[in-house]
Design a protein around this motif. Structure first.
Motif, PDB file in Angstrom:
ATOM      1  N   GLU A 191       6.421  -2.793  37.404  1.00 48.03           N
ATOM      2  CA  GLU A 191       7.496  -3.726  37.762  1.00 48.03           C
ATOM      3  C   GLU A 191       7.973  -4.538  36.561  1.00 48.03           C
ATOM      4  OE1 GLU A 191       6.966  -4.467  42.488  1.00 48.03           O
ATOM      5  OE2 GLU A 191       5.825  -5.801  41.195  1.00 48.03           O
ATOM      6  N   SER A 192       7.072  -4.802  35.620  1.00 49.66           N
ATOM      7  CA  SER A 192       7.455  -5.579  34.432  1.00 49.66           C
ATOM      8  C   SER A 192       8.215  -4.737  33.421  1.00 49.66           C
ATOM      9  CB  SER A 192       6.209  -6.151  33.739  1.00 49.66           C
ATOM     10  OG  SER A 192       5.514  -6.974  34.617  1.00 49.66           O
ATOM     11  N   ASN A 193       8.254  -3.427  33.647  1.00 46.29           N
ATOM     12  CA  ASN A 193       8.899  -2.526  32.683  1.00 46.29           C
ATOM     13  C   ASN A 193      10.018  -1.710  33.313  1.00 46.29           C
ATOM     14  OD1 ASN A 193       7.337  -2.598  29.936  1.00 46.29           O
ATOM     15  ND2 ASN A 193       5.781  -2.774  31.542  1.00 46.29           N
ATOM     16  N   GLY A 194      10.655  -2.278  34.321  1.00 47.74           N
ATOM     17  CA  GLY A 194      11.881  -1.673  34.846  1.00 47.74           C
ATOM     18  C   GLY A 194      11.691  -0.565  35.855  1.00 47.74           C
ATOM     19  N   LEU A 195      10.467  -0.400  36.377  1.00 41.62           N
ATOM     20  CA  LEU A 195      10.247   0.595  37.426  1.00 41.62           C
ATOM     21  C   LEU A 195      10.011  -0.113  38.757  1.00 41.62           C
ATOM     22  CD1 LEU A 195       7.986   3.208  35.574  1.00 41.62           C
ATOM     23  CD2 LEU A 195      10.436   3.337  36.051  1.00 41.62           C
ATOM     24  N   ARG A 196      10.856   0.209  39.722  1.00 42.13           N
ATOM     25  CA  ARG A 196      10.786  -0.409  41.040  1.00 42.13           C
ATOM     26  C   ARG A 196       9.945   0.474  41.973  1.00 42.13           C
ATOM     27  NH1 ARG A 196      13.542  -0.440  45.852  1.00 42.13           N
ATOM     28  NH2 ARG A 196      14.592   1.532  45.422  1.00 42.13           N
ATOM     29  N   VAL A 197       9.119  -0.160  42.832  1.00 41.03           N
ATOM     30  CA  VAL A 197       8.327   0.606  43.806  1.00 41.03           C
ATOM     31  C   VAL A 197       9.226   0.913  45.012  1.00 41.03           C
ATOM     32  CG1 VAL A 197       6.275   0.636  45.268  1.00 41.03           C
ATOM     33  CG2 VAL A 197       6.196  -0.496  43.028  1.00 41.03           C
ATOM     34  N   ALA A 198       9.649   2.167  45.128  1.00 42.45           N
ATOM     35  CA  ALA A 198      10.564   2.573  46.202  1.00 42.45           C
ATOM     36  C   ALA A 198       9.802   3.029  47.448  1.00 42.45           C
ATOM     37  CB  ALA A 198      11.483   3.689  45.718  1.00 42.45           C
ATOM     38  N   ALA A 199       8.510   3.349  47.283  1.00 44.56           N
ATOM     39  CA  ALA A 199       7.645   3.726  48.409  1.00 44.56           C
ATOM     40  C   ALA A 199       6.204   3.600  47.948  1.00 44.56           C
ATOM     41  CB  ALA A 199       7.915   5.163  48.844  1.00 44.56           C
ATOM     42  N   ALA A 200       5.293   3.278  48.883  1.00 41.65           N
ATOM     43  CA  ALA A 200       3.878   3.154  48.519  1.00 41.65           C
ATOM     44  C   ALA A 200       3.004   3.309  49.746  1.00 41.65           C
ATOM     45  CB  ALA A 200       3.609   1.794  47.875  1.00 41.65           C
ATOM     46  N   LYS A 201       1.875   3.992  49.575  1.00 47.24           N
ATOM     47  CA  LYS A 201       0.865   4.021  50.640  1.00 47.24           C
ATOM     48  C   LYS A 201      -0.517   4.300  50.064  1.00 47.24           C
ATOM     49  CE  LYS A 201       2.522   8.608  52.087  1.00 47.24           C
ATOM     50  NZ  LYS A 201       3.294   9.276  53.161  1.00 47.24           N
ATOM     51  N   LYS A 202      -1.519   3.698  50.716  1.00 50.64           N
ATOM     52  CA  LYS A 202      -2.914   3.928  50.322  1.00 50.64           C
ATOM     53  C   LYS A 202      -3.499   4.957  51.280  1.00 50.64           C
ATOM     54  CE  LYS A 202      -7.200   1.392  49.458  1.00 50.64           C
ATOM     55  NZ  LYS A 202      -7.923   0.138  49.759  1.00 50.64           N
ATOM     56  N   ILE A 203      -3.986   6.064  50.719  1.00 46.46           N
ATOM     57  CA  ILE A 203      -4.488   7.154  51.552  1.00 46.46           C
ATOM     58  C   ILE A 203      -5.735   7.763  50.913  1.00 46.46           C
ATOM     59  CG2 ILE A 203      -2.256   7.830  52.557  1.00 46.46           C
ATOM     60  CD1 ILE A 203      -2.041   9.996  50.432  1.00 46.46           C
ATOM     61  N   LYS A 204      -6.500   8.524  51.716  1.00 41.32           N
ATOM     62  CA  LYS A 204      -7.600   9.297  51.127  1.00 41.32           C
ATOM     63  C   LYS A 204      -7.188  10.766  51.166  1.00 41.32           C
ATOM     64  CE  LYS A 204     -12.544   9.538  50.737  1.00 41.32           C
ATOM     65  NZ  LYS A 204     -12.760  10.976  50.956  1.00 41.32           N
ATOM     66  N   LEU A 205      -7.147  11.396  49.997  1.00 41.61           N
ATOM     67  CA  LEU A 205      -6.748  12.796  49.937  1.00 41.61           C
ATOM     68  C   LEU A 205      -7.846  13.674  50.523  1.00 41.61           C
ATOM     69  CD1 LEU A 205      -5.254  13.126  46.315  1.00 41.61           C
ATOM     70  CD2 LEU A 205      -4.093  12.489  48.427  1.00 41.61           C
ATOM     71  N   SER A 206      -7.445  14.703  51.270  1.00 40.69           N
ATOM     72  CA  SER A 206      -8.393  15.737  51.693  1.00 40.69           C
ATOM     73  C   SER A 206      -8.578  16.710  50.532  1.00 40.69           C
ATOM     74  CB  SER A 206      -7.843  16.483  52.911  1.00 40.69           C
ATOM     75  OG  SER A 206      -6.709  17.233  52.519  1.00 40.69           O
ATOM     76  N   LYS A 207      -9.603  17.555  50.615  1.00 41.76           N
ATOM     77  CA  LYS A 207      -9.787  18.585  49.585  1.00 41.76           C
ATOM     78  C   LYS A 207      -8.546  19.472  49.522  1.00 41.76           C
ATOM     79  CE  LYS A 207     -14.226  17.789  48.595  1.00 41.76           C
ATOM     80  NZ  LYS A 207     -14.674  17.233  47.328  1.00 41.76           N
ATOM     81  N   CYS A 208      -7.988  19.790  50.696  1.00 37.06           N
ATOM     82  CA  CYS A 208      -6.785  20.644  50.730  1.00 37.06           C
ATOM     83  C   CYS A 208      -5.629  19.953  50.009  1.00 37.06           C
ATOM     84  CB  CYS A 208      -6.375  20.962  52.167  1.00 37.06           C
ATOM     85  SG  CYS A 208      -7.411  22.175  52.937  1.00 37.06           S
ATOM     86  N   ASP A 209      -5.450  18.651  50.264  1.00 42.68           N
ATOM     87  CA  ASP A 209      -4.385  17.895  49.568  1.00 42.68           C
ATOM     88  C   ASP A 209      -4.550  18.015  48.055  1.00 42.68           C
ATOM     89  OD1 ASP A 209      -3.337  16.757  51.934  1.00 42.68           O
ATOM     90  OD2 ASP A 209      -4.632  14.984  51.779  1.00 42.68           O
ATOM     91  N   ALA A 210      -5.767  17.709  47.587  1.00 43.72           N
ATOM     92  CA  ALA A 210      -6.003  17.647  46.139  1.00 43.72           C
ATOM     93  C   ALA A 210      -5.845  19.025  45.497  1.00 43.72           C
ATOM     94  CB  ALA A 210      -7.390  17.074  45.862  1.00 43.72           C
ATOM     95  N   LYS A 211      -6.350  20.060  46.176  1.00 45.99           N
ATOM     96  CA  LYS A 211      -6.216  21.417  45.631  1.00 45.99           C
ATOM     97  C   LYS A 211      -4.753  21.825  45.557  1.00 45.99           C
ATOM     98  CE  LYS A 211     -10.630  23.294  47.082  1.00 45.99           C
ATOM     99  NZ  LYS A 211     -11.313  24.121  48.081  1.00 45.99           N
ATOM    100  N   ALA A 212      -3.991  21.499  46.584  1.00 41.17           N
ATOM    101  CA  ALA A 212      -2.567  21.867  46.592  1.00 41.17           C
ATOM    102  C   ALA A 212      -1.807  21.061  45.546  1.00 41.17           C
ATOM    103  CB  ALA A 212      -1.983  21.631  47.983  1.00 41.17           C
ATOM    104  N   PHE A 213      -2.104  19.774  45.452  1.00 41.84           N
ATOM    105  CA  PHE A 213      -1.372  18.909  44.523  1.00 41.84           C
ATOM    106  C   PHE A 213      -1.594  19.340  43.074  1.00 41.84           C
ATOM    107  CE2 PHE A 213      -0.765  15.104  41.931  1.00 41.84           C
ATOM    108  CZ  PHE A 213       0.520  14.756  42.326  1.00 41.84           C
TER     109      PHE A 213
END
Ligand code: ATP
Ligand code: MG
Length: 137
Positions: A26-48
């Motif tokens: 935020e101090s360097n010109g980047l605005r948070v347009a979306a945010a969420k706290k989540i726990k990735l599944s193994k499938c999420d992490a492998k795909a990502f």
């Protein structure tokens, strides 16, 4: 204006530096347009991180990314992809420029505090992986 995907990784969430990292954006010109706290599944992490599936560190990377909650965000601003990478610093915190997020908050190349999309095309795909269009504003 560009959008990019940022992840505050499990090590930084555990350390309690979510706010300090978001302040860098935020101090360097980047605005948070979306945010969420989540726990990735193994499938999420492998795909990502599928692009790294043949690398020797892949299993450790998946284990680390699923070791605790993460904060995923869409950052928006001028040159957001490159700006975010610049604020993050080098992948290996030992090589990161002083004052970057990884230099200040990361411990190792495995536990390196943040992820950021590395191209505009990947940013679009990574944002779509985590967010629907109505979650981004
Ligand atoms: P990220 O994609 O997480 O933003 P990056 O783009 O700086 O990081 P990549 O090359 O995409 O780096 O690697 C993805 C992640 O895999 C890195 O953040 C790091 O945790 C891990 N990694 C990369 N290279 C190595 C390595 N040589 N040894 C161990 N882990 C590595
Ligand atoms: Mg990467």
């Amino acid at each position: 204006m560009q959008q990019t995907l940022s992840i505050i990784k499990p090590d930084a969430v555990k350390k309690g530096v979510i706010g300090k990292i978001i302040d860098r954006f935020e101090s360097n010109g980047l605005r948070v347009a979306a945010a969420k706290k989540i726990k990735l599944s193994k499938c999420d992490a492998k795909a990502f991180y599928a692009i790294h599936s043949q690398r020797p560190f892949f299993n450790d990377l998946v284990d680390f990314m699923t070791s605790g909650p993460v904060v995923v965000m869409v950052l928006e601003g001028e040159n957001a992809v490159a700006k975010n990478r610049e604020l993050m610093g080098a992948t290996n915190p030992k090589e990161a420029t002083p004052g970057t997020i990884r230099a200040d908050f990361a411990d190792s190349i495995d536990a390196n505090a943040v992820h950021g999309s590395d191209s505009l095309e990947n940013a679009k795909n990574e944002i779509a992986f985590f967010f629907s269009s109505r979650e981004i504003c």
